[in-house]
Design an enzyme around this catalytic site. Structure first.
Site, PDB file in Angstrom:
ATOM      1  N   HIS A  53      18.725  -8.381   5.193  1.00 35.34           N
ATOM      2  CA  HIS A  53      18.042  -9.224   4.214  1.00 35.34           C
ATOM      3  C   HIS A  53      16.901 -10.014   4.836  1.00 35.34           C
ATOM      4  O   HIS A  53      16.173 -10.711   4.146  1.00 35.34           O
ATOM      5  CB  HIS A  53      19.038 -10.170   3.538  1.00 35.34           C
ATOM      6  CG  HIS A  53      20.167  -9.414   2.902  1.00 35.34           C
ATOM      7  ND1 HIS A  53      21.318  -9.100   3.595  1.00 35.34           N
ATOM      8  CD2 HIS A  53      20.310  -8.880   1.680  1.00 35.34           C
ATOM      9  CE1 HIS A  53      22.111  -8.412   2.800  1.00 35.34           C
ATOM     10  NE2 HIS A  53      21.536  -8.261   1.636  1.00 35.34           N
ATOM     11  N   GLU A 106       5.787 -12.246 -19.799  1.00 38.17           N
ATOM     12  CA  GLU A 106       4.682 -13.149 -19.488  1.00 38.17           C
ATOM     13  C   GLU A 106       5.053 -14.161 -18.401  1.00 38.17           C
ATOM     14  O   GLU A 106       4.210 -14.548 -17.588  1.00 38.17           O
ATOM     15  CB  GLU A 106       4.262 -13.926 -20.742  1.00 38.17           C
ATOM     16  CG  GLU A 106       3.588 -13.087 -21.817  1.00 38.17           C
ATOM     17  CD  GLU A 106       4.584 -12.472 -22.810  1.00 38.17           C
ATOM     18  OE1 GLU A 106       5.786 -12.372 -22.480  1.00 38.17           O
ATOM     19  OE2 GLU A 106       4.149 -12.081 -23.900  1.00 38.17           O
ATOM     20  N   GLU A 124      16.762   8.333   0.815  1.00 43.14           N
ATOM     21  CA  GLU A 124      16.777   7.948  -0.613  1.00 43.14           C
ATOM     22  C   GLU A 124      15.391   7.658  -1.200  1.00 43.14           C
ATOM     23  O   GLU A 124      15.263   6.893  -2.144  1.00 43.14           O
ATOM     24  CB  GLU A 124      17.734   6.758  -0.848  1.00 43.14           C
ATOM     25  CG  GLU A 124      19.168   7.052  -0.429  1.00 43.14           C
ATOM     26  CD  GLU A 124      20.159   5.902  -0.684  1.00 43.14           C
ATOM     27  OE1 GLU A 124      19.867   5.008  -1.499  1.00 43.14           O
ATOM     28  OE2 GLU A 124      21.228   5.914  -0.043  1.00 43.14           O
ATOM     29  N   ILE A 138      23.006   2.845   6.158  1.00 43.03           N
ATOM     30  CA  ILE A 138      23.698   2.784   4.868  1.00 43.03           C
ATOM     31  C   ILE A 138      23.073   3.706   3.826  1.00 43.03           C
ATOM     32  O   ILE A 138      23.653   3.957   2.780  1.00 43.03           O
ATOM     33  CB  ILE A 138      23.753   1.317   4.375  1.00 43.03           C
ATOM     34  CG1 ILE A 138      24.384   0.422   5.448  1.00 43.03           C
ATOM     35  CG2 ILE A 138      24.527   1.159   3.088  1.00 43.03           C
ATOM     36  CD1 ILE A 138      25.768   0.859   5.919  1.00 43.03           C
ATOM     37  N   CYS A 148      23.449  -3.212   5.138  1.00 40.64           N
ATOM     38  CA  CYS A 148      23.140  -2.651   3.815  1.00 40.64           C
ATOM     39  C   CYS A 148      21.984  -1.661   3.991  1.00 40.64           C
ATOM     40  O   CYS A 148      21.533  -1.418   5.117  1.00 40.64           O
ATOM     41  CB  CYS A 148      22.794  -3.756   2.812  1.00 40.64           C
ATOM     42  SG  CYS A 148      22.828  -3.217   1.079  1.00 40.64           S
ATOM     43  N   GLU A 207      29.163  -5.811   4.699  1.00 38.43           N
ATOM     44  CA  GLU A 207      28.264  -6.856   5.176  1.00 38.43           C
ATOM     45  C   GLU A 207      29.062  -7.858   6.009  1.00 38.43           C
ATOM     46  O   GLU A 207      30.072  -8.367   5.573  1.00 38.43           O
ATOM     47  CB  GLU A 207      27.647  -7.575   3.983  1.00 38.43           C
ATOM     48  CG  GLU A 207      26.774  -8.720   4.396  1.00 38.43           C
ATOM     49  CD  GLU A 207      26.237  -9.497   3.211  1.00 38.43           C
ATOM     50  OE1 GLU A 207      25.729  -8.858   2.287  1.00 38.43           O
ATOM     51  OE2 GLU A 207      26.348 -10.721   3.238  1.00 38.43           O
ATOM     52  N   GLU A 256      31.979  -7.830  -7.780  1.00 41.62           N
ATOM     53  CA  GLU A 256      31.413  -8.675  -8.834  1.00 41.62           C
ATOM     54  C   GLU A 256      31.968  -8.360 -10.213  1.00 41.62           C
ATOM     55  O   GLU A 256      31.733  -9.107 -11.145  1.00 41.62           O
ATOM     56  CB  GLU A 256      29.890  -8.649  -8.797  1.00 41.62           C
ATOM     57  CG  GLU A 256      29.275  -7.297  -9.014  1.00 41.62           C
ATOM     58  CD  GLU A 256      27.751  -7.365  -8.889  1.00 41.62           C
ATOM     59  OE1 GLU A 256      27.271  -7.671  -7.791  1.00 41.62           O
ATOM     60  OE2 GLU A 256      27.073  -7.114  -9.884  1.00 41.62           O
ATOM     61  N   TRP A 281      26.787  -2.360 -13.435  1.00 41.00           N
ATOM     62  CA  TRP A 281      25.361  -2.652 -13.531  1.00 41.00           C
ATOM     63  C   TRP A 281      24.731  -2.059 -14.788  1.00 41.00           C
ATOM     64  O   TRP A 281      23.516  -1.880 -14.872  1.00 41.00           O
ATOM     65  CB  TRP A 281      24.635  -2.208 -12.245  1.00 41.00           C
ATOM     66  CG  TRP A 281      24.918  -3.152 -11.103  1.00 41.00           C
ATOM     67  CD1 TRP A 281      25.509  -4.379 -11.197  1.00 41.00           C
ATOM     68  CD2 TRP A 281      24.634  -2.964  -9.717  1.00 41.00           C
ATOM     69  NE1 TRP A 281      25.617  -4.953  -9.949  1.00 41.00           N
ATOM     70  CE2 TRP A 281      25.087  -4.107  -9.019  1.00 41.00           C
ATOM     71  CE3 TRP A 281      24.030  -1.928  -8.975  1.00 41.00           C
ATOM     72  CZ2 TRP A 281      24.959  -4.256  -7.633  1.00 41.00           C
ATOM     73  CZ3 TRP A 281      23.908  -2.082  -7.596  1.00 41.00           C
ATOM     74  CH2 TRP A 281      24.363  -3.238  -6.939  1.00 41.00           C
TER      75      TRP A 281
HETATM   76  N1  GLN Z   1      23.002   3.531  -0.272  1.00 42.77           N
HETATM   77  C1  GLN Z   1      22.340   2.399  -0.824  1.00 42.77           C
HETATM   78  C2  GLN Z   1      21.151   2.045   0.047  1.00 42.77           C
HETATM   79  O1  GLN Z   1      21.213   2.266   1.220  1.00 42.77           O
HETATM   80  C3  GLN Z   1      23.259   1.212  -0.891  1.00 42.77           C
HETATM   81  C4  GLN Z   1      22.582   0.021  -1.476  1.00 42.77           C
HETATM   82  C5  GLN Z   1      23.493  -1.142  -1.717  1.00 42.77           C
HETATM   83  O2  GLN Z   1      24.580  -1.177  -1.225  1.00 42.77           O
HETATM   84  N2  GLN Z   1      23.066  -2.106  -2.491  1.00 42.77           N
HETATM   85  O3  GLN Z   1      20.174   1.505  -0.425  1.00 42.77           O
HETATM   86 ZN    ZN Z   2      24.825  -2.822   0.399  1.00 41.15          ZN
END
Ligand code: GLN
Ligand code: ZN
Length: 766
Positions: free
Chosen positions: A708, A18, A498, A445, A740, A679, A619, A575
């Site tokens: 980003h 919610e 993808e 990527i 990325c 990155e 992480e 994750w």
């Molecule tokens: N291969 C993934 C993509 O291009 C890598 C994503 C990531 O590193 N978070 O979305």
């Molecule tokens: Zn990435």
């Protein structure tokens, strides 16, 4: 002696998400602030009532947040950076959300004749969880003032509903340590004298409203602390307890052992101490030995970070002797913020798997059972204890968990399994000969924009409104178009985009055995973003190839090399909710073998470049430095197992989404990938430092533009970055790529940016 049940915090999002709906409606301008605030109030009311009904006696308030509790703390003490305006009175909703999400003001709105684009505050991970907080930012001459009465308001609100609560505050030392300096670095702890008067005012106000206890969280006590920490904590808590003498403080620590800070924690003049006995059960003995007899101990015995049933009988064996000697509080190890709310909503989950789990609601029930057994004897909860024992026994011996073939394979410790045939210098000429790429090869990527149409097609297919054939055809068309376009703009190493993937972990988890997926088990990642992590419950294996068909289709469209794209074992592990009945390292190793099989199948199908993403390797680092190396050892070994089944001529890439490599660069090198993309666009200096100090042995693609942001970088800008990079990285080892995947971007900016990127690479070529 009595035992009571407490919780340190409850999920805020609501069983039906919610809060997300209410926030997004408000942000879109479809509802008023009053609507949002009344939804928030009703979520709080039902969370309090729920916890009470479940048997919690000590119930938190001020654990709720519209966005983030660290941001709430910044608001409470008036730590609002100047870019959000000169806020005089209370921090209002507009300022609060501007800090959380950034804001755009048109020139008319502002009145100064200029449009403003104010960025959000920086966000970072809350300790080693997947929750992200907004980083407080402090100026050297920072002043503080009481700028939000949220803590008192919510205490009063609960009281009006007939519920006595224990308000929660993020402690002042952790608050400062979790923040960052605006401008040149200074010791943030020097700000304590300015900060404490605000805390005193809040504590006094809570006391005046009738609060007996306040929970004050100092999770930084489980970290490596600066040398002056002992003195700082002492002064802080002496000051606070002296200022509000008849209010009792429950100092809460979680996410690990107090370790070398145990002496500090036990020396503070607080009335209670909460310790995490799930992450660090061994610390109980010495705490019991050294704690003041009148210190009320709150024992975090049920895992607030994972979703497995607790072993109630085993816990009682430990707790019974203790409960005869002192009053105790039993609690989850940390706030329940990090667990989904209610297992009962998972009506589609495998019944066996479900019988092994406990979400937030069930965890409070577990605590209630423990407390009853301790207060009244095990007899009163005999049936529940027997059921719990049976469920644990069934889990332990289940064929759904135990796969002897996987266990045997993983037990093979032959080091050759984690070793390519030859070292990189020998592999490299073979790869160059078979790939024949130009200098400064260009690639991306993996993902291309996941447009509304792509997401709609997937949703329609999941709902059964789009047939599998139609969905597949749609994906193939999308893929083909993306490949042709990459060829057109002359990228060297192509990807398929993808489009068929919902998420880089889920996509693989759904095809592996040993994983379960939930329908409603959402956990807050940040603000209104929630995730539903996969549950790794059993031995992991790969029944059949996962990506080979898509790769074959993609390669059939082009003569240029098509990368195979996989998610690495460490990222899949980090994750997910991971089984707690064997070491994480062992689970990671099993996933590594499954990925290894996929890598080998891709190679067999003719794939010469395989990228294994390890977005989440960093992480997973433990909170304490002393524990880093052993994590890095098994994490790197798992990656190497996944990558080492191929011939020398097959090029293994990896990708990581961050740039703080300085402290783990040797481990990154030890992964022994042939190419790594990382990155750097936002922080190239940091990267260059790391790679200057350590000669990275293989090829590198330092991201040349920041995906980003929708901003399209110019050719010159990217040439500049490449030139800078080629000072530390040998030009024949440099790849050119974004930093990325492009899935969150839109096509127009993606096209423009990649065109410029290819032009920059061409410009660099001799
Ligand atoms: N291969 C993934 C993509 O291009 C890598 C994503 C990531 O590193 N978070 O979305
Ligand atoms: Zn990435």
């Amino acid at each position: 002696m009595t035992v009571r049940v407490a919780t340190l915090g409850f999920p805020r999002i609501g069983t039906r998400r919610e809060l997300k709906t209410a926030l997004e409606q408000y942000w879109a301008g479809n509802s008023s602030a009053d609507d949002l605030l009344s939804t928030a109030a009703s979520l709080r009311a039902s969370a309090w009532q729920r916890q009470k009904d479940l048997g919690a006696e000590i119930i938190p308030s001020n654990d709720f947040s519209l966005y983030d509790h660290v941001l709430d703390t910044s608001a409470m003490v008036g730590a609002v950076p100047a870019i959000y305006g000169n806020v005089q009175g209370k921090v209002d909703l507009g300022t609060y959300f501007a800090m959380a999400r950034g804001s755009q003001t048109t020139s008319e709105e502002c009145g100064c004749g200029h449009a403003h684009d104010t960025p959000a505050a920086e966000m970072t991970k809350w300790f080693d969880t997947n929750y992200h907080y907004l980083v407080p930012q402090f100026a050297a001459d920072q002043t503080f003032r009481l700028a939000s009465t949220k803590a008192v308001d919510e205490y009063r609100e609960a009281k009006a509903l007939g519920i006595e609560t224990r308000p929660v505050l993020l402690g002042p030392v952790s608050f400062l340590l979790l923040g960052k300096c605006d401008g040149p670095a200074f010791d943030r702890l020097d700000l304590l004298p300015a900060l404490l008067p605000v805390y005193e005012r809040v504590l006094n106000a809570l006391r005046a409203e009738g609060a007996d206890w306040v929970q004050i969280d100092e999770p930084c006590l489980v970290l490596d602390l600066p040398g002056n920490a002992a003195a700082v904590f002492k002064t802080t808590y002496n000051t606070l307890t002296a200022a509000v003498p008849d209010l009792k403080l429950m100092l809460a620590t979680y996410f690990g052992a107090l370790g070398d800070n145990q002496g500090i924690a036990l020396s503070l003049p607080v009335h209670g101490l909460h310790v995490d006995l799930v992450r660090a059960p061994e610390q109980l003995a010495s705490i019991l030995e050294k704690a003041r007899p009148d210190l009320l101990l709150s024992l975090g015995v049920v895992d607030g970070r994972n979703i497995w049933k607790a072993d109630l009988n085993a816990l009682l064996d430990h707790l019974e002797p203790l409960a005869r000697q002192r009053d105790l509080i039993l609690a989850p190890s940390c706030s329940l913020l990090h667990t989904p709310i209610d297992l009962e909503r998972e009506t589609d989950l495998d019944a066996d798997v479900k019988s092994w789990l406990a979400f937030a609601v069930q965890k409070i029930e577990e605590l209630h059972t423990l407390a009853r057994a301790l207060n009244e004897g095990r007899g009163v909860v005999q049936t529940i204890l027997a059921e719990n024992a049976a469920a644990l026994q069934a889990r332990h011996s289940s064929t759904k968990i135990n796969n002897p073939a996987v266990q045997t394979r993983s037990a093979d410790r032959n080091p050759a399994l984690a070793q390519r045939h030859s070292p990189f210098p020998a592999r490299r000429p073979l790869q160059q000969a078979s790939l024949r790429l130009p200098l400064y090869p260009t690639t991306t990527i993996g993902s291309f924009p996941q447009t509304t149409e792509v997401r709609k097609a997937r949703a329609d297919h999941t709902r059964g409104e789009l047939s599998s054939e139609a969905y597949e055809a749609f994906l193939r068309e999308e893929t083909a178009r993306t490949i042709c376009w990459q060829e057109e703009i002359d990228l060297d190493v192509l990807v398929h985009g993808e489009f068929e993937r919902n998420d880089m972990v889920q996509y693989f988890g759904e095809q592996l055995s040993g994983f379960a997926f939930t329908k409603h088990a959402w956990v807050q990642s940040y603000g209104s973003r929630y995730v539903r992590p996969p549950i790794i419950f059993g031995d992991v294996s790969r029944p059949k190839a996962m990506t080979v068909e898509w790769w074959e289709y993609a390669q059939s469209i082009t003569k240029r090399p098509m990368k195979g794209m996989l998610t690495g074992p460490v990222t899949i592990l980090n994750w997910s909710f991971v089984r707690d009945d064997q070491p994480r390292a062992e689970t990671c190793r099993q996933i590594a073998f499954a990925i290894r099989d996929e890598v080998c199948d891709l190679e067999k199908a003719g794939c010469g470049i395989i990228q294994i993403d390890e977005a989440a390797l960093r992480e997973g680092l433990p909170l304490r430095r002393a524990d880093w190396q052993s994590y890095l050892d098994w994490a790197v070994e798992s990656f190497r197992i996944s990558a080492s089944g191929v011939q020398d001529a097959t090029q293994i890439h990896t990708h990581m989404c961050y740039s703080e490599f300085n402290d783990i660069i040797a481990a990154i090198g030890a992964m022994d990938a042939d190419v790594i993309s990382i990155e750097t666009a936002r922080s190239r200096m940091e990267l260059l430092d790391a790679f200057a100090a350590y000669r990275y042995p293989a090829e590198i693609g330092p991201g040349v533009y920041d995906i980003h942001s929708p901003r399209v970088p110019s050719v010159e800008e990217m040439v500049d970055l490449l030139r800078a990079a080629s000072k530390t990285i040998s030009p024949d080892a440099l790849w050119v790529n974004p930093d990325c995947g492009l899935k969150t971007r839109k096509w127009p900016e993606t096209k423009a940016a990649l065109l410029n990127m290819v032009a920059a690479a061409h410009y660099m070529r001799p």
